[in-house]
Structures are given as structure tokens and as C-alpha cells.
Design an enzyme around this catalytic site. Sequence first.
Site, PDB file in Angstrom:
ATOM      1  N   PHE A  17       0.861  -1.180   0.000  1.00  0.00           N
ATOM      2  CA  PHE A  17       0.000   0.000   0.000  1.00  0.00           C
ATOM      3  C   PHE A  17       0.897   1.230   0.000  1.00  0.00           C
ATOM      4  CE2 PHE A  17       0.549  -1.458   4.370  1.00  0.00           C
ATOM      5  CZ  PHE A  17       1.044  -0.324   5.006  1.00  0.00           C
ATOM      6  N   SER A 231      -2.405   5.958  10.480  1.00  0.00           N
ATOM      7  CA  SER A 231      -1.999   4.592  10.192  1.00  0.00           C
ATOM      8  C   SER A 231      -2.709   4.105   8.934  1.00  0.00           C
ATOM      9  CB  SER A 231      -2.342   3.676  11.373  1.00  0.00           C
ATOM     10  OG  SER A 231      -3.729   3.377  11.382  1.00  0.00           O
ATOM     11  N   LYS A 232      -2.257   2.992   8.411  1.00  0.00           N
ATOM     12  CA  LYS A 232      -2.838   2.477   7.177  1.00  0.00           C
ATOM     13  C   LYS A 232      -4.313   2.120   7.344  1.00  0.00           C
ATOM     14  CE  LYS A 232      -1.454  -2.347   7.979  1.00  0.00           C
ATOM     15  NZ  LYS A 232      -0.684  -3.486   7.459  1.00  0.00           N
ATOM     16  N   ARG A 233      -4.760   1.937   8.578  1.00  0.00           N
ATOM     17  CA  ARG A 233      -6.155   1.573   8.826  1.00  0.00           C
ATOM     18  C   ARG A 233      -7.076   2.787   8.902  1.00  0.00           C
ATOM     19  NH1 ARG A 233      -2.832  -1.619  11.528  1.00  0.00           N
ATOM     20  NH2 ARG A 233      -2.677  -0.118  13.249  1.00  0.00           N
ATOM     21  N   ASP A 234      -6.496   3.984   8.977  1.00  0.00           N
ATOM     22  CA  ASP A 234      -7.311   5.194   9.087  1.00  0.00           C
ATOM     23  C   ASP A 234      -7.894   5.584   7.741  1.00  0.00           C
ATOM     24  OD1 ASP A 234      -6.865   5.603  11.835  1.00  0.00           O
ATOM     25  OD2 ASP A 234      -4.928   6.549  11.435  1.00  0.00           O
TER      26      ASP A 234
END
Length: 459
Positions: A17, A231-234
Site C-alpha cells: 500500500f 496509520s494504514k487503517r485510518d
Amino acid sequence: MPDSSVRVRFAPSPTGFFHIGSARTALFNWLYARHTGGAFILRIEDTDKARNTPEALRVLFEGMRWLGMNWDEGPEANDKYGPYFQSMRGHIYQEYLQKLRDSGRAYEKDGAIYFKLLGDRYQAWDDHKQKHVEKVRGVAPVIMDAVRGRVEREVDEDFVIFRANGDPTFHFVNVVDDITMHVTHVIRGEDHLSNTPRHVVLFEAFGAPLPNYAHIPLILKPASMGTGKMSKRDKGALIEEYQQKHYLPEAVRNALCLLGWSPKDDREIMPIEEIIRVFDLPGIISHNSHFDDKKMAHINTHYVRALPAGNLAWIARPILTETGVVKDDVAEDYLQAVLKLCQEKIRALDELAHFCGYFFREDYPMDAAAREKLLKNGDPLPRLRELKTSLAAQADFSELELEKVVQGLAVQHSVKTADYIHSARLALSGMAVGPSFYGMLHVLGKERVLSRLERFLQS
């Protein structure tokens, strides 16, 4: 002034990503290279074999190219100081390790190889390790950071440069790569500031000149999402999200520029040529930046609404085709007319299918809530019959003449023009809101308008 000797690098570790923090770091390096007339190097830290896959590389390369960040040296480009994959540079690392051994600055312990600091050695208790460790009293490295100013941090313990499994550490390969690729400016995240003292002593041990450092601020979560780094989850943290939502790359790039940098006149919407002209390291702010998804969307809306008709049609056609809204053979003139009409109302390209789908299909859905609301205000059918009769007799279907028709009907029947507009809009589009009403009639054309009014009247 342009300085072709400037050499900057972006050295990501592909993970599958492309985080906006990494994209912003790449962008600041790219902007500085373009501003100075220097070189932008792409270097791949691919020593983590589990995560660094061809697919992860593809995501990175496509993300950078989507944002318009072409690199001068690196994979699929000029290989002047290559190879540009760390996994292929083992022989170079061994050569530089030998330099340290020859100068007495490297030694082996417990299977690993350590870098030996210069200075007086003494024993001290380490609270973290819960034991006495050997410390070194020397001169603390000092850097003049272009963003942080004077930074002085002590390095008081020898540190590992090759692990017991034979792999070189980040600190070692980072410095060796910068030396051998003649990097003059290291522009990277503030989270790397703690690494820099170790890098400085390695540069000095190799007798190499220090690059100019600029540690840029971190990108924090929006205040509404909590605290800490994005973070990548945000939501909004990955470049792929904006690609999938059909954001314009120029808009995303413009928004990323404002995360940690600002022109002196506080402008926000700027063409990339102008950003390149005014971008410089002193303009980078030292405090961390909160990501603002609303500002990102606002900037994207500006770019969407500013697109020339032909460009918008070229971008929108595959989006509308993919969603089944238009067929491949839709007329270009009609497509452009629809998009030009809707352009001032849409906020993003992913709204196109919903917002203008009824222009291209007869089986458009009817908003049940809007229909119920319309019926509560009285029977709309008499107004629609009057409008249909007048439009059937109208030869000139221009917006100006259509407006005159509706205004005339309102005067004739002692009602408001809105009584005709609201009922007709719902009948013709299935929606309560949309672009200019008279523009919609004009673009749909007389035949479609009369046919749809009749179908609604019969339903």
C-alpha cells in the site's frame, strides 16, 4: 536558483500500500529536485523478503506515477549509480564493511558486527536492559537541520551494523547508499531524527561529507479520529483510496503539498508549476500536521469543477461505462453537454453515476421520499399536463426560451414557477435535486422530455 548538483532520494520499503505519509515524503523530495533542477532518486529498501513482492512494487510505482512524480534515477529509469534495490547491493555493503574493519571501526560480538564509536569507555547501569553496559563518552553529533534547526544528540553505545544472520542494518545501508549515490539532501520524516546521530558518525567514519538534512513534520490523524500518526487503517490514509474514489491526482498532490508546507501568501489551490517555483525547504513547517479529509475533498471538488469539458469527458467516460451508466457508443457531444451541465454541482467523480445517470437511461429510479413530499403539496399532474402541452408547442428548446415558457405558465395559472419545476424535475430525473432545471430540459431534448412527462402522467 537552479542547482543541478542537488540529489535527493525517496527510499521506501514496498508493503503493498502507498501511505499518504510516504507519498508526502516522496513529493517533498520530488518538489525540491524540480525546484532546484536537481535529480530525484527512487531507491527500494526491499530486504524484507516476505513483504516486498512484485505486487507491492506495482502499487508503489503506480501510485507515484499517478501523482505525477517521475523519478530521474532508479528502477525502470536511469541506473547511473545502481542497482537501486538494496537486495542487489550486497557486494557494495561488504566493500564498505571492509573499510570500517580496515580502520578499526568495526568488530564482531555474539555473531553480529558492531560499529565502534570513538571516545572514552566506561561502565554504566542501563535501566531498560537491567544490567551494566559499556558506554562511550565522545563528542555528540550536531546537525543543522533545514526544518528543525540545530540538533545535537548523543550516541553513547556501539551499535549493530550487521546482524548475526549476515543482513546489514538500516543505519548501515542507508548511509552507504547515500554515499555511493552522491545524495546531497536527505528529506525525510521527523520520526527518523533519532536515527540521524548514528548516521552522522557513520558518514564521518567513512570520511564522506554529510548531506543536508530536513526532517519534515509527521501527518497526524484528524482530531475527530483520535491522536497519533495516521496509520494504514485510518480513513484517507492510502493513496489507493483516492484512486478508487476517482479523485483527481492533481488535487491529491496539491492537498499533500499543504501537509507540512505553506507558501508565504497562504494560498491553497495552486498549479504544480507554481508550487515547484515557490517550494523550498524554509517553507516547511516544524510542527506536525493534522490530516484534513474535508480539505482534501474541497480541493478535489475545485479541480473537478475546473476541468475543461473535453478532459472531464475523457476521465468520466470509463467511470460511467464501468458502472453501466453509459454505453461505449454514447455520443461525445451529448456526453460533454451532460457533464458540463452537472459539473458545477458534483463534488467528486464518484458521484457522477448517481447524479447524472438519468440522462443516459430511461429506467432511472424514482426517489420515493421526494415523490411523497411532492404529493403532500398537492396534485402535481395538472401542472405537468400544462407544461407538457406548452413544451410540445415549443420550437425553440434553448434554456432562455424554456424559462420564458415556465414563467408564462406561472403567470397564466397564478402559481409559482417552482410548482412546475419541482414536479417536472422529479418526473424527468427521478430526483428532487440536480443541475439547472432549464439546462436539464435543453440537454435532454424535446423528445425525451415529452416522452418522460407522458410516462409519469400515466404512472
